[in-house]
Design an enzyme around this catalytic site. Structure first.
Site, PDB file in Angstrom:
ATOM      1  N   GLU A 102       0.855  -1.194   0.000  1.00  0.00           N
ATOM      2  CA  GLU A 102       0.000   0.000   0.000  1.00  0.00           C
ATOM      3  C   GLU A 102       0.889   1.241   0.000  1.00  0.00           C
ATOM      4  O   GLU A 102       1.978   1.232   0.577  1.00  0.00           O
ATOM      5  CB  GLU A 102      -0.881  -0.097   1.272  1.00  0.00           C
ATOM      6  CG  GLU A 102      -1.674   1.098   1.675  1.00  0.00           C
ATOM      7  CD  GLU A 102      -2.919   1.337   0.855  1.00  0.00           C
ATOM      8  OE1 GLU A 102      -2.797   1.313  -0.390  1.00  0.00           O
ATOM      9  OE2 GLU A 102      -3.979   1.591   1.432  1.00  0.00           O
ATOM     10  N   ASP A 103       0.409   2.312  -0.643  1.00  0.00           N
ATOM     11  CA  ASP A 103       1.199   3.547  -0.652  1.00  0.00           C
ATOM     12  C   ASP A 103       1.253   4.210   0.719  1.00  0.00           C
ATOM     13  O   ASP A 103       2.305   4.562   1.218  1.00  0.00           O
ATOM     14  CB  ASP A 103       0.661   4.540  -1.708  1.00  0.00           C
ATOM     15  CG  ASP A 103      -0.843   4.820  -1.579  1.00  0.00           C
ATOM     16  OD1 ASP A 103      -1.519   4.191  -0.734  1.00  0.00           O
ATOM     17  OD2 ASP A 103      -1.350   5.674  -2.336  1.00  0.00           O
ATOM     18  N   ASP A 106      -3.524   6.106   6.294  1.00  0.00           N
ATOM     19  CA  ASP A 106      -3.895   7.407   6.844  1.00  0.00           C
ATOM     20  C   ASP A 106      -4.878   7.159   8.002  1.00  0.00           C
ATOM     21  O   ASP A 106      -4.461   6.830   9.106  1.00  0.00           O
ATOM     22  CB  ASP A 106      -4.492   8.220   5.683  1.00  0.00           C
ATOM     23  CG  ASP A 106      -4.823   9.648   6.037  1.00  0.00           C
ATOM     24  OD1 ASP A 106      -4.342  10.161   7.048  1.00  0.00           O
ATOM     25  OD2 ASP A 106      -5.596  10.280   5.275  1.00  0.00           O
ATOM     26  N   GLY A 108      -6.721   4.625   8.198  1.00  0.00           N
ATOM     27  CA  GLY A 108      -6.693   3.169   8.405  1.00  0.00           C
ATOM     28  C   GLY A 108      -7.931   2.471   7.859  1.00  0.00           C
ATOM     29  O   GLY A 108      -7.969   1.241   7.797  1.00  0.00           O
ATOM     30  N   THR A 110      -9.228   2.171   4.820  1.00  0.00           N
ATOM     31  CA  THR A 110      -9.057   1.393   3.597  1.00  0.00           C
ATOM     32  C   THR A 110      -8.436   0.038   3.900  1.00  0.00           C
ATOM     33  O   THR A 110      -8.977  -1.010   3.527  1.00  0.00           O
ATOM     34  CB  THR A 110      -8.163   2.163   2.590  1.00  0.00           C
ATOM     35  OG1 THR A 110      -8.748   3.445   2.361  1.00  0.00           O
ATOM     36  CG2 THR A 110      -8.016   1.411   1.283  1.00  0.00           C
TER      37      THR A 110
HETATM   38  P1  5GP Z   1      -7.106   5.746   4.703  1.00  0.00           P
HETATM   39  O1  5GP Z   1      -8.247   4.845   4.351  1.00  0.00           O
HETATM   40  O2  5GP Z   1      -6.021   5.071   5.504  1.00  0.00           O
HETATM   41  O3  5GP Z   1      -7.583   7.026   5.373  1.00  0.00           O
HETATM   42  O4  5GP Z   1      -6.499   6.283   3.364  1.00  0.00           O
HETATM   43  C1  5GP Z   1      -5.750   5.542   2.531  1.00  0.00           C
HETATM   44  C2  5GP Z   1      -5.793   6.112   1.133  1.00  0.00           C
HETATM   45  O5  5GP Z   1      -6.041   7.534   1.120  1.00  0.00           O
HETATM   46  C3  5GP Z   1      -4.440   5.925   0.495  1.00  0.00           C
HETATM   47  O6  5GP Z   1      -4.350   4.672  -0.138  1.00  0.00           O
HETATM   48  C4  5GP Z   1      -4.389   7.085  -0.461  1.00  0.00           C
HETATM   49  O7  5GP Z   1      -5.018   6.719  -1.684  1.00  0.00           O
HETATM   50  C5  5GP Z   1      -5.206   8.162   0.186  1.00  0.00           C
HETATM   51  N1  5GP Z   1      -4.352   9.143   0.908  1.00  0.00           N
HETATM   52  C6  5GP Z   1      -4.241   9.323   2.231  1.00  0.00           C
HETATM   53  N2  5GP Z   1      -3.374  10.310   2.521  1.00  0.00           N
HETATM   54  C7  5GP Z   1      -2.906  10.756   1.333  1.00  0.00           C
HETATM   55  C8  5GP Z   1      -1.960  11.777   0.962  1.00  0.00           C
HETATM   56  O8  5GP Z   1      -1.351  12.482   1.780  1.00  0.00           O
HETATM   57  N3  5GP Z   1      -1.741  11.927  -0.367  1.00  0.00           N
HETATM   58  C9  5GP Z   1      -2.365  11.184  -1.325  1.00  0.00           C
HETATM   59  N4  5GP Z   1      -2.083  11.420  -2.601  1.00  0.00           N
HETATM   60  N5  5GP Z   1      -3.270  10.214  -1.009  1.00  0.00           N
HETATM   61  C10 5GP Z   1      -3.521  10.010   0.309  1.00  0.00           C
END
Ligand code: 5GP
Length: 185
Positions: A102-103, A106, A108, A110
């Site tokens: 995963e990239d 954030d 969590g 996803t």
């Molecule tokens: P989560 O579900 O953990 O909040 O978010 C994960 C997804 O949000 C990542 O796979 C990514 O696609 C997107 N994301 C979260 N933070 C960033 C950021 O700082 N930059 C970018 N480009 N995408 C982000």
């Protein structure tokens, strides 16, 4: 689209540091999975650049697959918690050692959703490798077994991560100055 230099606040992780850390992660993975079958799963699209570079350091025999996830609320810069699969795996993961690539983690949401879904398919093991981790933004507890870098709470782009789908190609991770970034209407 604006030139990224007009809204780049600063380079958070340069190309050399990224490549050095990715080689280290590959070495850790090789050590942990020695003698075991491995399946790497790329979470599209942000994870793609990381996956390609990481794979070149994973010498343990492995297969790779991809899945795509989207959050409801297009255009939002953070996950809403309403996550759905838009492209599913082509391989059966039952009985296999699966490592999600995963990239960034954030909130969590996803990765939590993906883990729950994939666990119902009975893999032998299921772990997470994230290049970036914004730990202070976490809303749900998720395991990150391999972590490239812990980063501060800022919107980052480059190296697979987009800003409104652009600039995934940059070889470094940059921080967006949201006051200078002008989204196209
Ligand atoms: P989560 O579900 O953990 O909040 O978010 C994960 C997804 O949000 C990542 O796979 C990514 O696609 C997107 N994301 C979260 N933070 C960033 C950021 O700082 N930059 C970018 N480009 N995408 C982000």
């Amino acid at each position: 689209m604006q030139n990224y230099k007009d809204f780049l606040d600063y380079v958070l992780i340069d190309e050399i540091s990224l490549q050095k850390r990715i080689a280290e992660l590959g070495a850790e993975i090789n050590q942990d999975y020695t003698g075991q079958d491995l399946m790497l799963i790329c979470i599209l699209r942000g994870g793609i650049t990381f996956m390609v570079d990481l794979m070149r350091h994973v010498t343990v025999p492995h297969v790779m697959d991809c899945m795509a996830i989207s959050s409801y609320g297009v255009g939002a810069r953070s996950s809403t918690g309403n996550v759905r699969v838009t492209y599913d795996l082509q391989n059966n993961i039952e009985g296999r050692n699966v490592l999600l690539v995963e990239d960034i983690v954030d909130s969590g949401h996803t990765i939590s959703h993906v883990l729950q879904m994939l666990n119902t398919r009975n893999p032998k093991s299921l772990k997470v490798c994230a290049l970036l981790d914004k730990e202070e933004r976490r809303e749900v507890i998720v395991p990150v077994h391999y972590r490239g870098f812990s980063i501060p709470n800022a919107y980052v782009f480059g190296y697979g991560l987009d800003i409104d789908e652009y600039y995934r190609n940059l070889p470094f991770i940059g921080v967006v100055d949201l006051e200078k970034y002008k989204p196209e209407s």
